[in-house]
Design a protein around this motif. Structure first.
Motif, PDB file in Angstrom:
ATOM      1  N   THR A  19       0.870  -1.170   0.000  1.00 19.03           N
ATOM      2  CA  THR A  19       0.000   0.000   0.000  1.00 19.03           C
ATOM      3  C   THR A  19       0.903   1.214   0.000  1.00 19.03           C
ATOM      4  N   VAL A  20       0.750   2.067  -1.005  1.00 13.95           N
ATOM      5  CA  VAL A  20       1.616   3.237  -1.146  1.00 13.95           C
ATOM      6  C   VAL A  20       1.016   4.387  -0.334  1.00 13.95           C
ATOM      7  N   GLU A  21       1.731   4.815   0.698  1.00  7.07           N
ATOM      8  CA  GLU A  21       1.271   5.888   1.577  1.00  7.07           C
ATOM      9  C   GLU A  21       1.655   7.259   1.025  1.00  7.07           C
ATOM     10  N   ASP A  22       2.879   7.382   0.490  1.00  8.29           N
ATOM     11  CA  ASP A  22       3.401   8.666   0.044  1.00  8.29           C
ATOM     12  C   ASP A  22       4.403   8.406  -1.075  1.00  8.29           C
ATOM     13  N   THR A  23       4.571   9.370  -1.971  1.00 12.20           N
ATOM     14  CA  THR A  23       5.558   9.245  -3.039  1.00 12.20           C
ATOM     15  C   THR A  23       6.422  10.501  -3.078  1.00 12.20           C
ATOM     16  N   ILE A  24       7.630  10.331  -3.599  1.00 15.20           N
ATOM     17  CA  ILE A  24       8.554  11.447  -3.726  1.00 15.20           C
ATOM     18  C   ILE A  24       9.430  11.212  -4.953  1.00 15.20           C
ATOM     19  N   GLU A  25       9.737  12.286  -5.681  1.00 12.44           N
ATOM     20  CA  GLU A  25      10.581  12.201  -6.863  1.00 12.44           C
ATOM     21  C   GLU A  25      12.037  12.379  -6.460  1.00 12.44           C
ATOM     22  N   CYS A  26      12.905  11.481  -6.946  1.00 16.19           N
ATOM     23  CA  CYS A  26      14.325  11.516  -6.605  1.00 16.19           C
ATOM     24  C   CYS A  26      15.152  11.495  -7.878  1.00 16.19           C
ATOM     25  N   GLY A  27      16.305  12.114  -7.796  1.00 14.05           N
ATOM     26  CA  GLY A  27      17.311  11.932  -8.820  1.00 14.05           C
ATOM     27  C   GLY A  27      18.123  10.704  -8.456  1.00 14.05           C
ATOM     28  N   ILE A  28      18.916  10.218  -9.397  1.00 15.84           N
ATOM     29  CA  ILE A  28      19.726   9.026  -9.138  1.00 15.84           C
ATOM     30  C   ILE A  28      21.119   9.251  -9.721  1.00 15.84           C
ATOM     31  N   VAL A  29      22.140   8.861  -8.976  1.00 16.49           N
ATOM     32  CA  VAL A  29      23.527   9.021  -9.407  1.00 16.49           C
ATOM     33  C   VAL A  29      23.901   7.808 -10.242  1.00 16.49           C
ATOM     34  N   LEU A  30      24.217   8.038 -11.524  1.00 17.30           N
ATOM     35  CA  LEU A  30      24.574   6.962 -12.445  1.00 17.30           C
ATOM     36  C   LEU A  30      25.895   7.262 -13.125  1.00 17.30           C
ATOM     37  N   GLU A  31      26.588   6.205 -13.544  1.00 18.29           N
ATOM     38  CA  GLU A  31      27.792   6.354 -14.345  1.00 18.29           C
ATOM     39  C   GLU A  31      27.401   6.450 -15.812  1.00 18.29           C
ATOM     40  N   GLY A  32      28.346   6.767 -16.672  1.00 17.87           N
ATOM     41  CA  GLY A  32      28.067   7.021 -18.085  1.00 17.87           C
ATOM     42  C   GLY A  32      27.378   5.885 -18.812  1.00 17.87           C
ATOM     43  N   THR A  33      27.910   4.668 -18.692  1.00 17.55           N
ATOM     44  CA  THR A  33      27.313   3.554 -19.421  1.00 17.55           C
ATOM     45  C   THR A  33      25.985   3.139 -18.794  1.00 17.55           C
ATOM     46  N   GLY A 114      15.703  14.945 -19.860  1.00 13.99           N
ATOM     47  CA  GLY A 114      16.947  14.244 -20.149  1.00 13.99           C
ATOM     48  C   GLY A 114      17.629  13.624 -18.948  1.00 13.99           C
ATOM     49  N   ARG A 115      17.044  13.728 -17.767  1.00 14.99           N
ATOM     50  CA  ARG A 115      17.652  13.175 -16.555  1.00 14.99           C
ATOM     51  C   ARG A 115      16.821  11.992 -16.059  1.00 14.99           C
ATOM     52  N   VAL A 116      17.505  10.987 -15.535  1.00  8.33           N
ATOM     53  CA  VAL A 116      16.825   9.791 -15.022  1.00  8.33           C
ATOM     54  C   VAL A 116      16.291  10.104 -13.624  1.00  8.33           C
ATOM     55  N   LYS A 117      15.008   9.880 -13.427  1.00 14.29           N
ATOM     56  CA  LYS A 117      14.351  10.134 -12.141  1.00 14.29           C
ATOM     57  C   LYS A 117      13.689   8.856 -11.643  1.00 14.29           C
ATOM     58  N   VAL A 118      13.475   8.804 -10.333  1.00 12.66           N
ATOM     59  CA  VAL A 118      12.845   7.664  -9.674  1.00 12.66           C
ATOM     60  C   VAL A 118      11.705   8.187  -8.823  1.00 12.66           C
ATOM     61  N   THR A 119      10.545   7.537  -8.890  1.00 18.16           N
ATOM     62  CA  THR A 119       9.480   7.823  -7.941  1.00 18.16           C
ATOM     63  C   THR A 119       9.606   6.812  -6.820  1.00 18.16           C
ATOM     64  N   LEU A 120       9.923   7.318  -5.640  1.00 16.97           N
ATOM     65  CA  LEU A 120      10.133   6.465  -4.471  1.00 16.97           C
ATOM     66  C   LEU A 120       8.875   6.499  -3.619  1.00 16.97           C
ATOM     67  N   GLY A 121       8.381   5.334  -3.246  1.00 18.90           N
ATOM     68  CA  GLY A 121       7.159   5.259  -2.461  1.00 18.90           C
ATOM     69  C   GLY A 121       7.420   4.794  -1.043  1.00 18.90           C
ATOM     70  N   VAL A 122       6.749   5.444  -0.091  1.00 16.93           N
ATOM     71  CA  VAL A 122       6.762   4.966   1.291  1.00 16.93           C
ATOM     72  C   VAL A 122       5.622   3.962   1.381  1.00 16.93           C
ATOM     73  N   CYS A 123       5.964   2.689   1.531  1.00 20.22           N
ATOM     74  CA  CYS A 123       4.983   1.613   1.385  1.00 20.22           C
ATOM     75  C   CYS A 123       4.888   0.754   2.644  1.00 20.22           C
ATOM     76  N   LYS A 124       3.715   0.158   2.782  1.00 20.52           N
ATOM     77  CA  LYS A 124       3.466  -0.797   3.856  1.00 20.52           C
ATOM     78  C   LYS A 124       2.947  -2.070   3.200  1.00 20.52           C
ATOM     79  N   GLY A 125       3.458  -3.210   3.620  1.00 19.72           N
ATOM     80  CA  GLY A 125       3.088  -4.487   3.018  1.00 19.72           C
ATOM     81  C   GLY A 125       1.617  -4.814   3.192  1.00 19.72           C
ATOM     82  N   LYS A 126       1.020  -5.400   2.155  1.00 16.00           N
ATOM     83  CA  LYS A 126      -0.384  -5.818   2.216  1.00 16.00           C
ATOM     84  C   LYS A 126      -0.480  -7.239   2.741  1.00 16.00           C
ATOM     85  N   LYS A 127      -1.576  -7.521   3.370  1.00 20.10           N
ATOM     86  CA  LYS A 127      -1.881  -8.885   3.807  1.00 20.10           C
ATOM     87  C   LYS A 127      -2.515  -9.634   2.640  1.00 20.10           C
TER      88      LYS A 127
END
Length: 156
Positions: A19-33, A114-127
């Motif tokens: 169950t997704v409680e909250d989401t946030i957009e993050c940048g991510i550190v990547l190497e060239g390849t 042009g930048r890689v982004k991640v949507t990170l969710g604060v989640c709680k496991g479902k039964k």
């Protein structure tokens, strides 16, 4: 999302298992390849999660395949990737994760300006019974849509 957004991958399994409680957009550190492989869609993250250590957020279990056209100086596919967030956002996430049962799960990977982004969710496991209820609701909605389409949009 705003314009100039191109989705690379979505974690549908996470939305089913958590169950997704909250989401946030993050940048991510990547190497060239790694950037080139992500833009090609050569990623896998079925068991990926993020953890907060020493005031930094790290993404683990996120596999980026090696870039086929690179030289011998290729990246490690399974290394931990650092996520870019403001200090106050990290503190807010830390307080949430310290509660019992909450974890940080990557939900979407996309390109924004042009930048890689991640949507990170604060989640709680479902039964198990929550998952069954979700499956039942999805089947009911599919049947309603099928009936609505077969009647030509008229209600009976």
């Amino acid at each position: 999302m705003a314009e100039n957004v191109k989705y690379i991958a979505q974690n549908k399994k996470a939305r089913f298992n958590y169950t997704v409680e909250d989401t946030i957009e993050c940048g991510i550190v990547l190497e060239g390849t790694e950037v080139k492989s992500v833009k090609n869609g050569n990623i896998s993250f079925p068991d990926a999660f993020a953890e907060i250590t020493n005031g930094e957020v790290w993404l683990q279990g996120f596999h980026i395949s090696e870039y086929a056209f690179s030289s011998i100086f290729n990246h490690d596919p399974d290394r931990k990737k650092k996520l870019l967030l403001h200090r106050d956002e990290i503190k807010r996430l830390q307080r949430k994760v310290d509660e019992k049962g909450y974890t940080l799960i990557p939900l979407d990977f996309y390109l924004k300006k042009g930048r890689v982004k991640v949507t990170l969710g604060v989640c709680k496991g479902k039964k198990l019974f929550d998952k069954r209820a979700d499956i039942k609701n999805r089947d009911i909605q599919r049947d309603i849509a099928r009936d609505f389409k077969s009647t030509g949009g008229r209600l009976l």
